[in-house]
Design a protein around this motif. Sequence first.
Motif, short mmCIF file in Angstrom:
data_model
loop_
_atom_site.label_atom_id
_atom_site.label_comp_id
_atom_site.label_asym_id
_atom_site.label_seq_id
_atom_site.Cartn_x
_atom_site.Cartn_y
_atom_site.Cartn_z
N GLY A 1 -1.63 7.84 -10.18
CA GLY A 1 -2.56 6.35 -9.93
C GLY A 1 -2.41 5.09 -10.26
N THR A 2 -1.10 5.06 -11.30
CA THR A 2 -1.20 3.64 -12.03
C THR A 2 0.31 3.37 -10.99
N LEU B 1 -4.31 -6.24 -3.90
CA LEU B 1 -4.77 -5.81 -4.91
C LEU B 1 -5.40 -6.62 -6.03
N ASP C 1 -0.95 9.62 -3.43
CA ASP C 1 -2.56 9.54 -2.48
C ASP C 1 -2.08 9.14 -1.09
N ASN D 1 -3.57 1.77 3.41
CA ASN D 1 -4.44 3.37 3.58
C ASN D 1 -4.05 3.79 4.63
N TYR E 1 2.38 1.06 -0.87
CA TYR E 1 1.97 -0.04 -1.90
C TYR E 1 3.12 -0.43 -1.34
N TRP F 1 -1.21 -1.93 -12.22
CA TRP F 1 -2.89 -1.75 -11.83
C TRP F 1 -2.91 -0.17 -11.91
N ASN F 2 -4.74 -0.64 -12.56
CA ASN F 2 -4.90 0.54 -13.02
C ASN F 2 -6.15 1.32 -11.89
N GLY F 3 -6.23 0.32 -10.72
CA GLY F 3 -7.26 1.11 -9.47
C GLY F 3 -8.10 0.11 -9.45
N SER F 4 -8.19 -1.07 -10.37
CA SER F 4 -9.58 -1.78 -10.09
C SER F 4 -9.38 -3.45 -10.89
#
Length: 179
Positions: free
Chosen positions: A108-109, A91, A60, A84, A64, A131-134
């Motif tokens: 995205g992991t 995170l 995306d 971004n 990181y 980190w799974n996005g949340s």
Amino acid sequence: NAVQALAVGLDGVTVYLGGLFTDAGGIVDADQVAYWDGSAYHAMSTGANSGVNAIAVGRDARVYAGGTFTVIGGVTATYIAVWNGTGWTALGSGINNTVRAITVGADGTVYAGGDFTTANGVILPDQFALWNGSSWVAPDVDLPGTPQIGALLLAPATGVLCIGYNTTGAVAGNISGQS
């Protein structure tokens, strides 16, 4: 000063770099993290307050960064953060010690490894987290001893995760695969 991490952007031209430097190409706000667009260096906000050991770019285009910093771009982000394109974000509540390696999966992991034992309060016996996005989760991996993760590579064609680590303090580590 030293460059410790490099990653190529999705455009195949932009190069992100992290390390111990305090400027890049004369750009003084490029503390520990910057990018090269093919013709000039650019700061990524105001940089980090300590070293950047690892950089990875997700599909995306988010970047990181992990290292020894606790603030990056003016944002409190303990040891790991995401860019971004205009600013940095933590995170979750971060990780409790140095991040030495990051890679990002096709889904995205974010995979992070280093010298840490918790992330958002999750206990990580192998100093490795996802980190799974949340939220941060402990991976289903059992490395021998108390490893220090130094390198992570997710093979794009196969999805196999390679983990470079050591348990003895030696410079060379081991390679372990997980699909």
